[in-house]
Design an enzyme around this catalytic site. Structure first.
Site, PDB file in Angstrom:
ATOM      1  N   VAL A   1      36.992  31.289  35.243  1.00  0.00           N
ATOM      2  CA  VAL A   1      37.281  31.674  36.621  1.00  0.00           C
ATOM      3  C   VAL A   1      37.022  33.171  36.829  1.00  0.00           C
ATOM      4  O   VAL A   1      36.591  33.599  37.900  1.00  0.00           O
ATOM      5  CB  VAL A   1      38.751  31.331  36.980  1.00  0.00           C
ATOM      6  CG1 VAL A   1      39.099  31.821  38.376  1.00  0.00           C
ATOM      7  CG2 VAL A   1      38.981  29.823  36.872  1.00  0.00           C
ATOM      8  N   CYS A   2      37.272  33.966  35.808  1.00  0.00           N
ATOM      9  CA  CYS A   2      37.219  35.428  35.921  1.00  0.00           C
ATOM     10  C   CYS A   2      35.898  35.968  36.477  1.00  0.00           C
ATOM     11  O   CYS A   2      35.917  36.777  37.415  1.00  0.00           O
ATOM     12  CB  CYS A   2      37.533  36.073  34.577  1.00  0.00           C
ATOM     13  SG  CYS A   2      39.206  35.705  33.976  1.00  0.00           S
ATOM     14  N   PRO A   3      34.724  35.556  35.954  1.00  0.00           N
ATOM     15  CA  PRO A   3      33.492  36.130  36.506  1.00  0.00           C
ATOM     16  C   PRO A   3      33.267  35.779  37.968  1.00  0.00           C
ATOM     17  O   PRO A   3      32.679  36.567  38.712  1.00  0.00           O
ATOM     18  CB  PRO A   3      32.392  35.551  35.613  1.00  0.00           C
ATOM     19  CG  PRO A   3      32.985  34.335  34.988  1.00  0.00           C
ATOM     20  CD  PRO A   3      34.437  34.661  34.822  1.00  0.00           C
TER      21      PRO A   3
END
Length: 239
Positions: free
Chosen positions: A79-81
């Site tokens: 999810v982070c990118p």
């Protein structure tokens, strides 16, 4: 960071907590809304690979700007990118609102730089231009209380830690005086809505400029109201 037990008073307190809580896990919970953001200087990485030192409180006060600080769990994850690219896509919108964007995690500067040099179509964040805090020692994240970490005490008073020890998806909006006017924390799987932070900045700027308060679902261009009985009555009758 966890509080260490050094003397008899704290040992006694730990055993009292053990007795009262039945050895339940204790999690640090804290809110900074309405308070000054902690003035702590931490390592960071620029898009060009320069090692930086960033104090978020000073970024706001010295530059007379708002700051959006968003935490994410780990580099090279899932999810982070998507979030880092979403904030980058809206970077000009934040600049127009005199708001600096800063990302943060507990990774090292070297890992940040490697991720910054990994192509987007390979899961990387190449193209991200705002700085990334590298809170490797968890000093700032620990102070904010946003780490996935729990502590419980044994009968001997020893601390047992559990959890991933990385940050949740915490977001802070900080005004020009260093005061936090919004704070939110998402669990690991839940990505943020960048547009909501733009809306909150607009609302806060309206409050600063006009002295009115912003009702539910307020957006730029809509009516706000006076914080009085008459003000709310007039607003509700018109809406």
């Amino acid at each position: 960071m966890p509080i260490r037990i050094y003397d008899g008073f704290w040992v006694a307190l730990a055993f009292k907590l053990h007795y009262l809580c039945g050895n339940k896990k204790i999690k640090k919970i804290m809110s900074y809304v309405g308070k000054k953001f902690p003035s702590i200087t931490v390592d960071a990485m620029s898009e060009m690979g320069d090692d930086l030192k960033i104090n978020v409180f000073e970024e706001a006060v010295k530059n007379n700007s708002k700051v959006l600080l968003f935490w994410y769990p780990k580099d090279f994850t899932f999810v982070c990118p998507t979030e880092l690219h979403a904030f980058q896509a809206a970077l000009e919108d934040f600049k127009q609102r005199n708001t600096v964007v800063i990302g943060a995690s507990c990774d090292t500067n070297e890992v940040h730089f490697a991720w910054l040099n990994t192509a987007k179509d390979n899961g990387g964040i190449e193209g991200v231009t705002y700085p990334l805090i590298a809170d490797t020692h968890r000093q700032l994240a620990g102070t904010l209380g946003i780490l996935d970490q729990e502590v419980e005490y044994t009968e001997e008073g020893e601390e047992i830690f559990s959890g991933s020890n990385v940050s949740y998806r915490a977001t802070y909006l900080i005004d020009e005086t260093g005061k936090v006017f919004h704070e939110s924390v998402n669990d690991m799987p839940l990505g943020r809505n960048v547009k909501e932070y733009l809306r909150l900045i607009d609302a806060y700027a309206h409050v600063q400029k006009h002295g009115e308060v912003c009702p539910a679902n307020w957006e730029e261009g809509k009516s706000a109201m006076n914080a009085t009985r008459t003000g709310v009555a007039e607003y509700l009758s018109a809406n």
